[in-house]
Write an enzyme that holds these catalytic residues in place. Structure first.
Site, mmCIF file in Angstrom:
data_model
loop_
_atom_site.group_PDB
_atom_site.id
_atom_site.type_symbol
_atom_site.label_atom_id
_atom_site.label_comp_id
_atom_site.label_asym_id
_atom_site.label_seq_id
_atom_site.Cartn_x
_atom_site.Cartn_y
_atom_site.Cartn_z
ATOM 1 C CB SER A 140 -7.899 -9.630 -10.204
ATOM 2 O OG SER A 140 -7.788 -10.984 -9.450
ATOM 3 C CE1 TYR A 160 -8.740 -7.560 -5.055
ATOM 4 C CE2 TYR A 160 -9.192 -9.491 -6.440
ATOM 5 C CZ TYR A 160 -8.314 -8.465 -5.904
ATOM 6 O OH TYR A 160 -7.172 -8.350 -6.828
HETATM 7 P P1 NAD Z 1 -0.642 -3.345 -2.480
HETATM 8 O O1 NAD Z 1 -1.484 -3.631 -1.373
HETATM 9 O O2 NAD Z 1 0.532 -3.462 -2.512
HETATM 10 O O3 NAD Z 1 -0.754 -1.839 -2.997
HETATM 11 C C1 NAD Z 1 -2.023 -1.254 -3.167
HETATM 12 C C2 NAD Z 1 -2.063 0.168 -2.823
HETATM 13 O O4 NAD Z 1 -3.361 0.774 -3.119
HETATM 14 C C3 NAD Z 1 -1.188 0.437 -1.623
HETATM 15 O O5 NAD Z 1 -0.189 1.465 -1.970
HETATM 16 C C4 NAD Z 1 -2.427 1.251 -1.026
HETATM 17 O O6 NAD Z 1 -2.149 2.254 0.012
HETATM 18 C C5 NAD Z 1 -3.415 1.605 -2.047
HETATM 19 N N1 NAD Z 1 -4.757 1.888 -1.586
HETATM 20 C C6 NAD Z 1 -5.404 1.033 -1.060
HETATM 21 N N2 NAD Z 1 -6.560 1.656 -0.778
HETATM 22 C C7 NAD Z 1 -6.540 2.981 -0.932
HETATM 23 C C8 NAD Z 1 -7.545 4.206 -1.029
HETATM 24 N N3 NAD Z 1 -8.530 3.938 -0.530
HETATM 25 N N4 NAD Z 1 -7.089 5.212 -1.522
HETATM 26 C C9 NAD Z 1 -5.882 5.359 -2.344
HETATM 27 N N5 NAD Z 1 -4.948 4.401 -2.446
HETATM 28 C C10 NAD Z 1 -5.387 3.149 -1.655
HETATM 29 O O7 NAD Z 1 -1.426 -4.251 -3.723
HETATM 30 P P2 NAD Z 1 -1.002 -4.875 -4.895
HETATM 31 O O8 NAD Z 1 -1.033 -6.293 -4.789
HETATM 32 O O9 NAD Z 1 0.004 -4.221 -5.589
HETATM 33 O O10 NAD Z 1 -2.506 -4.561 -5.659
HETATM 34 C C11 NAD Z 1 -2.558 -3.487 -6.701
HETATM 35 C C12 NAD Z 1 -3.784 -4.117 -7.864
HETATM 36 O O11 NAD Z 1 -3.341 -5.122 -8.293
HETATM 37 C C13 NAD Z 1 -5.103 -4.009 -6.871
HETATM 38 O O12 NAD Z 1 -6.101 -3.520 -7.743
HETATM 39 C C14 NAD Z 1 -5.319 -5.679 -6.557
HETATM 40 O O13 NAD Z 1 -6.741 -5.998 -6.858
HETATM 41 C C15 NAD Z 1 -4.619 -5.973 -8.173
HETATM 42 N N6 NAD Z 1 -4.183 -7.433 -8.245
HETATM 43 C C16 NAD Z 1 -3.357 -7.861 -7.104
HETATM 44 C C17 NAD Z 1 -2.988 -9.023 -7.147
HETATM 45 C C18 NAD Z 1 -2.010 -9.707 -6.437
HETATM 46 O O14 NAD Z 1 -1.649 -10.840 -6.111
HETATM 47 N N7 NAD Z 1 -1.046 -8.962 -5.550
HETATM 48 C C19 NAD Z 1 -3.469 -10.085 -8.293
HETATM 49 C C20 NAD Z 1 -4.514 -9.608 -9.111
HETATM 50 C C21 NAD Z 1 -4.812 -8.102 -9.063
#
Ligand code: NAD
Length: 249
Positions: free
Chosen positions: A131, A144
């Site tokens: 991120s 985080y």
């Molecule tokens: P999201 O919530 O849409 O998806 C995250 C997924 O991780 C979900 O399907 C959830 O069920 C799964 N998950 C969470 N805890 C879990 C566990 N204990 N065991 C198994 N699965 C688990 O989120 P996203 O935005 O798609 O995020 C995905 C990645 O991208 C993350 O690492 C997040 O930090 C990173 N990220 C997101 C953003 C953003 O703005 N959305 C920005 C930078 C980085």
């Protein structure tokens, strides 16, 4: 050079939603066979059925369960994550522990078991969905930010150790991406600040971002696929900001 991953097997965590689902779609389109991991069994199975992938329902905070996953794959995309927003002095220790486990220790456990097979085959790709918070801090996101900074370090060590075995490791570093994780933050912040969701987007989330738009999951997935493809053979130990200019400050 197109990204053809025919014959490669990829494991994607957090594949049931958002960026993980987009990565699964993109890697499947490139020809990879997929193992998809998530806590959310139903959406995971639906996506797996659609992509002809294997669904592995697993809670990544349960490290014994993580160690039970079949990780004999060519590509690992460490993507699963969660957020909790609270001032440090009020941050629940058990949530800190959970976030560090899912977002840092589980990637370590998966990669350490995937590497021997990659080394044997002389080819492997680790892509860590970090991120902008792997490169910059924000208040109220101690777990985080800590987990993502740790993931950056882990990625670099994998890169150094894996190099002689044909294994690369890189991070992708998005700013805010249009996914359920962010939609929840927008709704939470609107109610806590007493402002509209549009105002949260403009005044809070996109305040440090030069390009005033959310990143789309498919944009992140495209970069992940690129890092697995032949054009990225010389790229390792790097971190790629997809952050609309946030880190240009
Ligand atoms: P999201 O919530 O849409 O998806 C995250 C997924 O991780 C979900 O399907 C959830 O069920 C799964 N998950 C969470 N805890 C879990 C566990 N204990 N065991 C198994 N699965 C688990 O989120 P996203 O935005 O798609 O995020 C995905 C990645 O991208 C993350 O690492 C997040 O930090 C990173 N990220 C997101 C953003 C953003 O703005 N959305 C920005 C930078 C980085």
């Amino acid at each position: 050079m197109t990204t053809d991953l025919t014959g490669r097997t990829a494991l994607v965590t957090g594949a049931a939603s958002g960026i993980g689902a987009a990565c699964a779609e993109r890697l499947a389109a490139a020809g990879a066979s997929l193992r998809l991991v998530d806590l959310a069994a139903e959406p995971l199975q639906q996506l797996a059925d659609r992509l002809g992938a294997t669904a592995l329902t697993c809670d990544l905070s349960d490290l014994d369960a993580v160690d039970g996953l079949d990780v004999d794959v060519d590509i690992v995309v460490n993507n699963a994550g969660l957020q909790h927003v609270a001032p440090l002095h009020e941050f629940p220790p058990e949530v800190f522990h959970q976030i560090l486990t899912v977002m840092l220790e589980a990637p370590f456990r998966l990669v350490r078991r995937a590497l021997p097979g990659m080394y044997e085959r002389g080819w492997g790709r680790v892509v860590n969905v970090s991120s902008v918070h792997g490169l910059r801090a924000s208040p109220f996101k101690s777990a985080y930010v800590t987990a993502k900074h740790g993931l950056e370090g882990l990625s670099k060590v994998i890169a150094l150790e894996g190099a002689e075995h044909g294994v690369t490791s890189n991070c992708v570093n998005p700013a805010y991406v249009r996914t359920p994780l962010v939609e929840k933050q927008i709704a939470d912040q609107a109610s806590s600040h007493g402002i509209s969701e549009d105002e949260v987007l403009e005044q809070v989330l996109l305040e440090p971002v030069a390009l005033k738009r959310l990143v789309e999951p498919a944009e992140v997935a495209e970069l992940v696929a690129y890092l697995c493809g032949p054009a990225a053979t010389s790229i390792t130990g790097s971190s790629f900001a997809l952050d609309g200019g946030w880190t240009a400050h």
